[in-house]
Design a protein around this motif. Structure first.
Motif, PDB file in Angstrom:
ATOM      1  N   ALA A 118       0.818  -1.215   0.000  1.00  0.00           N
ATOM      2  CA  ALA A 118       0.000   0.000   0.000  1.00  0.00           C
ATOM      3  C   ALA A 118       0.849   1.262   0.000  1.00  0.00           C
ATOM      4  N   ALA A 119       2.160   1.097   0.016  1.00  0.00           N
ATOM      5  CA  ALA A 119       3.054   2.257  -0.068  1.00  0.00           C
ATOM      6  C   ALA A 119       3.164   2.658  -1.533  1.00  0.00           C
ATOM      7  N   GLY A 120       2.534   3.751  -1.889  1.00  0.00           N
ATOM      8  CA  GLY A 120       2.544   4.180  -3.278  1.00  0.00           C
ATOM      9  C   GLY A 120       3.940   4.527  -3.759  1.00  0.00           C
ATOM     10  N   GLY A 121       4.147   4.395  -5.070  1.00  0.00           N
ATOM     11  CA  GLY A 121       5.464   4.660  -5.612  1.00  0.00           C
ATOM     12  C   GLY A 121       5.427   5.491  -6.874  1.00  0.00           C
ATOM     13  N   VAL A 122       6.616   5.829  -7.379  1.00  0.00           N
ATOM     14  CA  VAL A 122       6.777   6.529  -8.642  1.00  0.00           C
ATOM     15  C   VAL A 122       7.845   5.795  -9.444  1.00  0.00           C
ATOM     16  N   VAL A 123       7.578   5.571 -10.727  1.00  0.00           N
ATOM     17  CA  VAL A 123       8.510   4.873 -11.617  1.00  0.00           C
ATOM     18  C   VAL A 123       9.071   5.878 -12.612  1.00  0.00           C
ATOM     19  N   LEU A 124      10.400   5.932 -12.731  1.00  0.00           N
ATOM     20  CA  LEU A 124      11.067   6.809 -13.688  1.00  0.00           C
ATOM     21  C   LEU A 124      11.577   5.969 -14.847  1.00  0.00           C
ATOM     22  N   THR A 125      11.114   6.253 -16.035  1.00  0.00           N
ATOM     23  CA  THR A 125      11.514   5.488 -17.214  1.00  0.00           C
ATOM     24  C   THR A 125      12.103   6.417 -18.268  1.00  0.00           C
ATOM     25  N   ASN A 126      12.767   5.783 -19.250  1.00  0.00           N
ATOM     26  CA  ASN A 126      13.271   6.506 -20.414  1.00  0.00           C
ATOM     27  C   ASN A 126      14.109   7.710 -20.002  1.00  0.00           C
ATOM     28  N   GLY A 127      14.965   7.477 -19.003  1.00  0.00           N
ATOM     29  CA  GLY A 127      15.754   8.578 -18.454  1.00  0.00           C
ATOM     30  C   GLY A 127      17.214   8.551 -18.840  1.00  0.00           C
ATOM     31  N   ALA A 128      17.561   7.865 -19.933  1.00  0.00           N
ATOM     32  CA  ALA A 128      18.968   7.794 -20.331  1.00  0.00           C
ATOM     33  C   ALA A 128      19.545   9.177 -20.578  1.00  0.00           C
ATOM     34  N   GLU A 129      18.713  10.075 -21.137  1.00  0.00           N
ATOM     35  CA  GLU A 129      19.159  11.453 -21.340  1.00  0.00           C
ATOM     36  C   GLU A 129      18.133  12.390 -20.724  1.00  0.00           C
TER      37      GLU A 129
END
Length: 597
Positions: A432-443
Motif C-alpha cells: 500500500a506504499a505508493g510509488g513513482v517509476v522513472l523510465t526513459n531517463g537515459a538522457e
C-alpha cells in the motif's frame, strides 16, 4: 598613706573603665561579626547566583546553537530572539547574522558555505545578571559531496570485493567487514561513535579485509601517492581485541613489555594509532591530515534535513493547510489558520504530480500551481510494480505513477528549476506504499532532482547521455535493470542486464538489530532481479538520513527477491564543484565556535 589610698581608688576606676570599654568592644566585635557574616552570606549568595547564572547562560548558548543548525538544515529562517528554559529557569537569547555566506574549501576538499552568527544568552539568578556571548561559523556542507553519508549506523558487509572512492561519514558508528576486500580510497572516513570491525547484527567480528588509504590532500588527483593500510580484524590482529584494530581497542599492545608502545610489534591504542597509521605516507610533502577520525578525535554530528522535508505536508503550528477527515483532502485555510504547511520539496517543486489512490486519478501542476495534467498525458501515467519485498512475496502490486523522462522533455513542462515532486495523497505500508517509476531517463533535458515520500523505482539506464547533476530522493530507491518488463510474479526472478545509473540518492532504511539485518550500504538501493555476474554501475552519492516510513518490508536475499550484482559503484567527483550538484541538494549543517565570552 593618702597617696596609696588614691592609687588604689584610681586603679579601681581604671578597671571599671576597662570593663566598660571591654564590654563595648565585645559588643562591637559581635556586631561587626554579625555584620561580616551577613556580608559573607550575601557574597556567597552572589557567588552562587553568579555561578548558576553562568551555567544557565552557557547552557542556553549550546541549545540555541544546536537549534540554529537544525533551522538552517531545514531551510527555515533562524530565530532572532526568544526564551529557553534550562533547569526550570527562563533564559532570554538573541541571534544575529554577522556577515554574508561565503564559499570555503576544507583541508579534505569538501566545499562548504560558511556564515558567522553571534548568539547572546542572558540569565538572571538571585538578582545576578550574566550575559554569555558566542560567535560561531555555521557551515553548510552539500550531502552529495560524500560518497556515503549516514545519520545512523553505517554497515558495510558486502560479500564480493567492494571499492568506495569518496568521503565516508556517519553521524553514529561504522561497522565494516565482508567476504572479500572492502577498499576505502579516500582521505575521509569519519564516524562520531567510532569505527568497528564488528557485525552489529551477529555481534561477532567480521571477516575479509578492510583497506583504507593513507591521507593525501587530494585523493582524486592521480599524481598523489596511493598507499593503503589494513584495518585488521580480530583474526588478523596479534593483540587481544574483541573485534580487531578499531575503536574498541583502547588499551594498546606492548609486545616487548618495555612500558611503551613504540616497539616494532607494539600497537598504540586506536585513538592515537589511527592518526598515525592513516596519516600521510612517509615523506609526504603536502598538507598533513588523518583519514580515519572518530568522535574521540573531535568528529561531531552534522545536523541534516528532517524527514518532513520530503513529505507532502509537515505539521506546523499556525500552518496554512488542514486535512479534511472525511474526504482526506488537504484544504488551504490561510496562513496561521491551519495545522500543516507544505513540505520543503513539494512547496518548491517546478512540477508536482499528486495521485488520489481512492479514485486512481492524478493531477499535475507547474511551479505556479497551475494544473497542466492534459498537457503531459504522454509523459505521466498510472501503473503498478511487482515488489516482493513490499508484498512479502504475495501477488499484490505497489500502485505507482510513471514519469517518462524522454516524453516529459518533449513538452514545455520539464521543470525549469530542476525539481519534480511526486506523491500519493494517502500512503500505507507494504504494497500500500505508493510509488513513482522513472523510465526513459537515459538522457535528461536538464539537471534534475526527483523527490517522493514513497518508493522510487528507476528503470533502465539513467542520465548516461550528456550526464548532468541528478538526484533521486525517496522513502526507498529501487533499481530496475534495462531488461525489466514489469511481469515479475511470486516464485520467479527475472534476469537483469547491465545497467548504469548516474545520480545521487537519498533514501531510507531501518535499524539493524540482533538477527535482523537492514542489508547494509551494499543494499541501500534495493534490487528485484537476478543480478548474478551482471554489472550495476552507479556514479553518484549514497545518503541515508532516516528510517523508511512506508517501504518497510524486511531485506531478504535470494529466492524471488534478488541476487546481488557486480557493484561498480563510485562517487561522482563532478559533485566536488557546487555548480555541478543536483538542484536543491540537501545540506548538512554544523558549527565551529570562533570565540566565547
Amino acid at each position: 598613706m593618702k597617696v596609696r589610698r588614691f592609687e588604689r581608688k584610681s586603679e579601681s576606676g581604671i578597671a571599671l573603665v576597662y570593663a566598660v570599654f571591654g564590654t563595648l568592644a565585645v559588643a562591637s566585635m559581635a556586631s561587626i561579626m554579625f555584620t561580616m557574616a551577613g556580608v559573607s552570606d550575601r557574597r556567597a549568595d552572589l557567588t552562587r547566583g553568579s555561578s548558576q547564572a553562568r551555567f544557565l547562560a552557557d547552557g542556553s548558548l549550546n541549545v540555541v546553537v544546536k537549534e540554529l543548525q537544525g533551522a538552517l538544515a531545514a531551510w527555515d529562517t533562524p530565530p532572532t530572539a526568544g526564551t529557553k528554559s534550562v533547569a526550570g529557569v527562563d533564559v532570554q537569547y538573541s541571534v544575529e547574522v554577522l556577515g554574508p555566506q561565503v564559499q570555503t574549501v576544507a583541508r579534505d576538499g569538501v566545499v562548504n558555505l560558511v556564515q558567522p552568527f553571534e548568539v547572546e544568552a542572558v540569565a538572571v539568578v538571585d538578582e545576578v545578571v550574566v550575559r554569555s556571548h558566542r560567535i560561531v561559523n555555521a557551515r553548510w556542507t552539500p550531502l552529495f559531496q560524500f560518497a556515503v553519508f549516514y545519520n545512523d549506523d553505517l554497515e558495510i558487509h558486502a560479500g564480493p570485493d567492494m571499492t568506495l572512492r569518496g568521503r565516508v561519514h556517519s553521524n553514529s558508528g561504522i561497522y565494516i567487514g565482508g567476504g572479500q576486500t572492502i577498499t576505502l580510497d579516500t582521505n575521509y572516513v569519519h564516524a562520531v561513535d567510532g569505527i568497528f570491525r564488528w557485525s552489529k547484527r551477529a555481534q561477532l567480528p567480521t571477516h575479509g579485509s578492510v583497506d583504507i588509504r593513507r591521507w593525501v590532500e587530494n585523493p582524486f588527483d592521480a599524481n598523489e601517492p596511493s598507499e593503503f593500510e589494513l584495518m585488521l580484524s580480530a583474526t588478523q590482529f596479534p593483540a587481544d581485541s574483541i573485534s580487531g584494530y578499531d575503536s574498541a581497542f583502547r588499551q594498546g599492545y606492548d609486545d616487548d613489555g618495555n612500558g611503551d608502545f613504540f616497539g616494532a610489534n607494539d600497537w598504540l591504542p586506536f585513538m592515537l594509532g589511527a592518526k598515525d597509521l592513516w596519516g600521510p605516507p612517509a615523506g609526504y610533502l603536502g598538507e598533513p591530515g588523518h583519514t580515519v577520525m572518530t568522535g574521540s578525535h573531535g568528529v561531531t554530528e552534522a545536523v541534516t534535513p528532517p524527514l518532513e522535508s520530503i513529505q507532502m505536508y509537515d505539521q506546523t503550528e499556525g500552518g496554512s493547510y488542514t486535512l479534511d477527515p472525511v474526504t482526506r483532502d488537504w484544504n488551504f485555510v490561510g496562513a496561521g489558520n491551519g495545522t500543516h504547511d507544505r513540505g520543503y520539496y513539494y512547496d518548491n517543486a517546478g512540477l508536482a504530480v499528486v495521485v488520489d489512490p481512492a479514485t486512481r486519478t492524478f493531477e499535475v501542476f507547474d511551479g505556479l500551481g497551475n494544473e497542466i495534467t492534459p498537457f503531459v498525458s504522454d509523459a505521466v501515467t498510472l501503473t503498478s510494480v511487482p515488489d516482493m519485498r513490499q508484498s512479502a512475496g504475495g501477488n499484490e502490486r505497489v500502485p505507482a505513477v510513471q514519469i517518462d523522462m524522454g516524453a516529459l522533455a518533449q513538452t514545455s513542462y520539464f521543470p525549469s528549476n530542476g525539481l519534480v515532486f511526486a506523491a500519493h495523497g494517502i500512503m500505507g505500508e507494504g504494497a500500500a506504499a505508493g510509488g513513482v517509476v522513472l523510465t526513459n531517463g537515459a538522457e535528461l533535458a536538464g539537471a534534475l532532482t526527483v523527490v517522493s515520500p514513497g518508493s522510487v523505482y528507476v528503470q533502465g539506464d539513467y542520465n548516461v547521455v550528456d550526464k548532468k547533476g541528478a538526484a533521486v530522493i525517496g522513502d526507498a530507491v529501487n533499481l530496475l535493470s534495462n531488461s525489466w518488463d514489469g511481469t515479475k510474479a511470486p516464485g520467479t526472478l527475472p534476469v537483469a542486464t547491465e545497467t548504469t545509473y548516474n545520480f545521487a540518492m537519498l533514501t531510507g532504511s531501518y535499524e539493524t538489530t540482533s538477527g535482523r539485518y537492514n542489508g547494509g550500504l551494499e543494499n541501500l538501493p534495493r534490487f528485484h532481479e537476478n543480478w548474478n555476474n551482471v554489472a550495476c554501475n552507479i556514479a553518484g552519492s549514497f545518503v541515508n538520513l532516516y528510517d523508511s516510513q512506508f517501504a518497510t518490508g524486511d531485506w531478504m536475499y535470494g529466492g524471488d527477491r534478488y541476487t546481488a550484482p557486480i557493484r561498480n559503484w563510485q562517487y561522482d567527483s563532478d559533485f566536488n564543484s557546487l555548480s555541478a550538484l543536483p538542484p536543491f541538494t540537501p545540506m548538512a549543517v554544523n558549527s565551529a565556535p570562533v570565540v566565547t565570552w
